[in-house]
Write an enzyme that holds these catalytic residues in place. Structure first.
Site, PDB file in Angstrom:
ATOM      1  N   LYS A  71      -0.367  97.912  34.278  1.00  0.00           N
ATOM      2  CA  LYS A  71      -0.652  98.071  32.838  1.00  0.00           C
ATOM      3  C   LYS A  71      -0.839  96.751  32.091  1.00  0.00           C
ATOM      4  O   LYS A  71      -1.534  96.712  31.080  1.00  0.00           O
ATOM      5  CB  LYS A  71       0.473  98.878  32.165  1.00  0.00           C
ATOM      6  CG  LYS A  71       0.470 100.350  32.518  1.00  0.00           C
ATOM      7  CD  LYS A  71       1.533 101.087  31.717  1.00  0.00           C
ATOM      8  CE  LYS A  71       1.581 102.548  32.064  1.00  0.00           C
ATOM      9  NZ  LYS A  71       2.533 103.301  31.229  1.00  0.00           N
ATOM     10  N   ASN A  92      -2.930 101.638  29.228  1.00  0.00           N
ATOM     11  CA  ASN A  92      -2.809 102.713  30.226  1.00  0.00           C
ATOM     12  C   ASN A  92      -4.098 103.520  30.363  1.00  0.00           C
ATOM     13  O   ASN A  92      -4.202 104.361  31.236  1.00  0.00           O
ATOM     14  CB  ASN A  92      -1.629 103.635  29.915  1.00  0.00           C
ATOM     15  CG  ASN A  92      -1.895 104.530  28.730  1.00  0.00           C
ATOM     16  OD1 ASN A  92      -2.727 104.218  27.878  1.00  0.00           O
ATOM     17  ND2 ASN A  92      -1.190 105.638  28.654  1.00  0.00           N
ATOM     18  N   ASP A 107       0.130 105.934  25.356  1.00  0.00           N
ATOM     19  CA  ASP A 107       1.548 106.341  25.488  1.00  0.00           C
ATOM     20  C   ASP A 107       2.143 106.631  24.112  1.00  0.00           C
ATOM     21  O   ASP A 107       2.705 107.695  23.863  1.00  0.00           O
ATOM     22  CB  ASP A 107       2.380 105.222  26.130  1.00  0.00           C
ATOM     23  CG  ASP A 107       2.325 105.258  27.654  1.00  0.00           C
ATOM     24  OD1 ASP A 107       2.063 106.334  28.206  1.00  0.00           O
ATOM     25  OD2 ASP A 107       2.546 104.208  28.269  1.00  0.00           O
ATOM     26  N   GLY A 131      16.266 102.335  24.222  1.00  0.00           N
ATOM     27  CA  GLY A 131      15.421 101.813  25.298  1.00  0.00           C
ATOM     28  C   GLY A 131      14.441 100.774  24.780  1.00  0.00           C
ATOM     29  O   GLY A 131      14.146 100.723  23.573  1.00  0.00           O
ATOM     30  N   GLY A 133      11.824  99.614  27.347  1.00  0.00           N
ATOM     31  CA  GLY A 133      10.875  99.478  28.453  1.00  0.00           C
ATOM     32  C   GLY A 133       9.455  99.770  27.970  1.00  0.00           C
ATOM     33  O   GLY A 133       9.171  99.739  26.766  1.00  0.00           O
ATOM     34  N   GLY A 134       8.567 100.065  28.940  1.00  0.00           N
ATOM     35  CA  GLY A 134       7.151 100.282  28.608  1.00  0.00           C
ATOM     36  C   GLY A 134       6.941 101.405  27.604  1.00  0.00           C
ATOM     37  O   GLY A 134       6.173 101.254  26.647  1.00  0.00           O
ATOM     38  N   ALA A 135       7.615 102.539  27.809  1.00  0.00           N
ATOM     39  CA  ALA A 135       7.425 103.690  26.914  1.00  0.00           C
ATOM     40  C   ALA A 135       7.954 103.356  25.520  1.00  0.00           C
ATOM     41  O   ALA A 135       7.297 103.632  24.500  1.00  0.00           O
ATOM     42  CB  ALA A 135       8.133 104.917  27.480  1.00  0.00           C
ATOM     43  N   GLY A 249       9.593 115.787  25.887  1.00  0.00           N
ATOM     44  CA  GLY A 249       8.635 114.820  26.422  1.00  0.00           C
ATOM     45  C   GLY A 249       7.364 115.429  27.003  1.00  0.00           C
ATOM     46  O   GLY A 249       6.399 114.716  27.256  1.00  0.00           O
TER      47      GLY A 249
HETATM   48  P1  NDP Z   1      10.929 101.152  32.126  1.00  0.00           P
HETATM   49  O1  NDP Z   1      11.468 100.973  33.497  1.00  0.00           O
HETATM   50  O2  NDP Z   1       9.888 100.245  31.612  1.00  0.00           O
HETATM   51  O3  NDP Z   1      12.155 101.109  31.063  1.00  0.00           O
HETATM   52  C1  NDP Z   1      13.316 101.888  31.260  1.00  0.00           C
HETATM   53  C2  NDP Z   1      14.193 101.792  30.020  1.00  0.00           C
HETATM   54  O4  NDP Z   1      15.255 102.723  30.154  1.00  0.00           O
HETATM   55  C3  NDP Z   1      14.840 100.421  29.818  1.00  0.00           C
HETATM   56  O5  NDP Z   1      14.957 100.182  28.425  1.00  0.00           O
HETATM   57  C4  NDP Z   1      16.231 100.599  30.462  1.00  0.00           C
HETATM   58  O6  NDP Z   1      17.197  99.754  29.896  1.00  0.00           O
HETATM   59  C5  NDP Z   1      16.515 102.027  30.042  1.00  0.00           C
HETATM   60  N1  NDP Z   1      17.473 102.779  30.868  1.00  0.00           N
HETATM   61  C6  NDP Z   1      17.292 103.266  32.116  1.00  0.00           C
HETATM   62  N2  NDP Z   1      18.350 104.001  32.487  1.00  0.00           N
HETATM   63  C7  NDP Z   1      19.225 103.968  31.449  1.00  0.00           C
HETATM   64  C8  NDP Z   1      20.508 104.551  31.228  1.00  0.00           C
HETATM   65  N3  NDP Z   1      21.109 105.290  32.143  1.00  0.00           N
HETATM   66  N4  NDP Z   1      21.119 104.303  30.035  1.00  0.00           N
HETATM   67  C9  NDP Z   1      20.505 103.546  29.094  1.00  0.00           C
HETATM   68  N5  NDP Z   1      19.301 102.969  29.249  1.00  0.00           N
HETATM   69  C10 NDP Z   1      18.678 103.193  30.417  1.00  0.00           C
HETATM   70  O7  NDP Z   1      10.430 102.669  32.091  1.00  0.00           O
HETATM   71  P2  NDP Z   1       9.371 103.340  31.070  1.00  0.00           P
HETATM   72  O8  NDP Z   1       9.642 102.838  29.714  1.00  0.00           O
HETATM   73  O9  NDP Z   1       8.017 103.225  31.628  1.00  0.00           O
HETATM   74  O10 NDP Z   1       9.793 104.888  31.179  1.00  0.00           O
HETATM   75  C11 NDP Z   1      10.963 105.377  30.563  1.00  0.00           C
HETATM   76  C12 NDP Z   1      10.967 106.888  30.668  1.00  0.00           C
HETATM   77  O11 NDP Z   1       9.884 107.412  29.914  1.00  0.00           O
HETATM   78  C13 NDP Z   1      10.771 107.414  32.100  1.00  0.00           C
HETATM   79  O12 NDP Z   1      11.656 108.501  32.304  1.00  0.00           O
HETATM   80  C14 NDP Z   1       9.330 107.907  32.104  1.00  0.00           C
HETATM   81  O13 NDP Z   1       9.134 108.966  33.017  1.00  0.00           O
HETATM   82  C15 NDP Z   1       9.204 108.379  30.662  1.00  0.00           C
HETATM   83  N6  NDP Z   1       7.826 108.437  30.200  1.00  0.00           N
HETATM   84  C16 NDP Z   1       7.394 109.594  29.634  1.00  0.00           C
HETATM   85  C17 NDP Z   1       6.123 109.724  29.165  1.00  0.00           C
HETATM   86  C18 NDP Z   1       5.688 111.007  28.575  1.00  0.00           C
HETATM   87  O14 NDP Z   1       4.480 111.166  28.371  1.00  0.00           O
HETATM   88  N7  NDP Z   1       6.581 111.918  28.245  1.00  0.00           N
HETATM   89  C19 NDP Z   1       5.174 108.593  29.248  1.00  0.00           C
HETATM   90  C20 NDP Z   1       5.738 107.376  29.798  1.00  0.00           C
HETATM   91  C21 NDP Z   1       7.023 107.331  30.277  1.00  0.00           C
HETATM   92  P3  NDP Z   1      17.400  98.226  30.394  1.00  0.00           P
HETATM   93  O15 NDP Z   1      16.268  97.435  29.787  1.00  0.00           O
HETATM   94  O16 NDP Z   1      18.714  97.836  29.827  1.00  0.00           O
HETATM   95  O17 NDP Z   1      17.369  98.270  31.887  1.00  0.00           O
END
Ligand code: NDP
Length: 282
Positions: A71, A92, A107, A131, A133-135, A249
């Site tokens: 991405k 994306n 997204d 969170g 991350g990417g989303a 979601g």
């Molecule tokens: P990333 O790996 O980029 O980021 C993950 C994020 O989740 C980070 O901020 C991480 O924190 C946090 N995290 C993971 N586990 C935990 C936990 N147990 N407690 C607290 N924080 C946690 O992933 P994405 O952002 O790409 O994806 C995140 C979710 O979004 C996934 O489940 C994905 O399937 C979903 N998604 C859904 C979409 C939809 O259309 N509905 C589209 C895109 C994604 P840290 O930085 O501290 O590690």
């Protein structure tokens, strides 16, 4: 009239990519609309992305989705970016417009469309996002562009969380702050829209939920989850117990696929057919 047997091509590049369900959703929509389009799910290694993007031009593909780990790197091979894609720094969806490759990030747009269609808009709203991350990044930028009043980012990793708040403050008009995630984290009382953008609760860890003080979730909040498998997460169930409105979601995923469909074909997406096709996969 001469027959045309040539199919228009779309698809996704990723690694891993085998379990990506988008093809089923897009193909159902193409069929419903009687379009001779195909959606190909293609494994592309990081070192092959440049050649793969050349193939988009050579084959005259209508466009392509990018998933992990492409991405960000794909930006080097594009001609133009949408405002959101430029701020987020990730793409994306690519659209091939007469040989020019245009990068978009659907997204966040998919999330916002699903939220708005549920009856909640973002203008002047106080938003809290779990969170970074990417989303979370894509959603936060889109919320800011749609006029959110303030955004709080709560994340375990301080580096990622603080960086996202900084990005919002520097590149959008929406004030943002970062709060470090502590055990049983309290949700700020003025939150109107609370979003779980972490992967906590995603199958197979369906009993997992973000570690927040659920008694600080109130009936006046709209509570959303990015996790789409399962559609009804424990996080949303806890929020619903407290009288909050919930948005799951699945809507975000389908709305994203629908946006891609329209960007590539120019036609309105058959949302019901796409939703049904996706539900059959889980
Ligand atoms: P990333 O790996 O980029 O980021 C993950 C994020 O989740 C980070 O901020 C991480 O924190 C946090 N995290 C993971 N586990 C935990 C936990 N147990 N407690 C607290 N924080 C946690 O992933 P994405 O952002 O790409 O994806 C995140 C979710 O979004 C996934 O489940 C994905 O399937 C979903 N998604 C859904 C979409 C939809 O259309 N509905 C589209 C895109 C994604 P840290 O930085 O501290 O590690």
């Amino acid at each position: 009239m001469a027959k045309n047997y040539r199919a228009e091509l779309t698809g996704v590049f990723g690694d891993p990519v085998d379990d990506n369900p988008t093809g089923v959703v897009e193909e159902a929509a193409f069929q419903e609309k009687g379009l001779n389009y195909r959606y190909l799910t293609i494994k592309v290694l990081p070192e092959d992305l440049e050649d793969a993007m050349k193939s988009v031009r050579i084959f005259g593909m209508k466009g392509i989705n990018l998933t992990m780990p492409h991405k960000v790197k794909v930006l080097s091979y594009l001609d133009e970016l949408s405002e959101a894609a430029e701020i987020i720094g990730a793409v994306n969806t690519v659209i091939n417009r007469d040989g020019k490759l245009y990068g978009e990030n659907t997204d966040g747009k998919g999330f916002v469309t699903a939220l708005e269609e549920s009856g909640t808009d973002l203008k002047d709203k106080v938003v809290t996002i779990l969170g970074a991350g990417g989303a979370a990044r894509a959603i936060a930028v889109e919320c800011a562009l749609r006029g959110a009043k303030q955004i709080t980012i709560i994340n375990r990793s301080e580096e990622r969380g603080a960086e996202l708040a900084k990005l919002l403050n520097e590149k959008t008009d929406c004030p943002a702050r970062y709060l470090k995630w502590t055990s049983a984290m309290e949700i700020p009382g003025d939150t109107q829209i609370l979003i779980n953008a972490t992967s906590a609760g995603f199958s197979p860890n369906v009993k997992e939920k973000p570690d927040i003080a659920y008694d600080t979730v109130t009936a006046s909040m709209c509570v959303c989850d990015v996790v789409f498998n399962p559609a009804e997460t424990v996080f949303l169930a806890e929020a619903a117990k407290r009288g909050a409105k919930t948005v799951n979601g699945l809507g975000m995923l389908v709305r994203q696929a629908a946006l891609n469909f329209t960007l590539w074909t120019g036609e309105e997406a058959p949302l019901d057919i796409m939703t049904e096709a996706l539900k059959k996969e889980f």
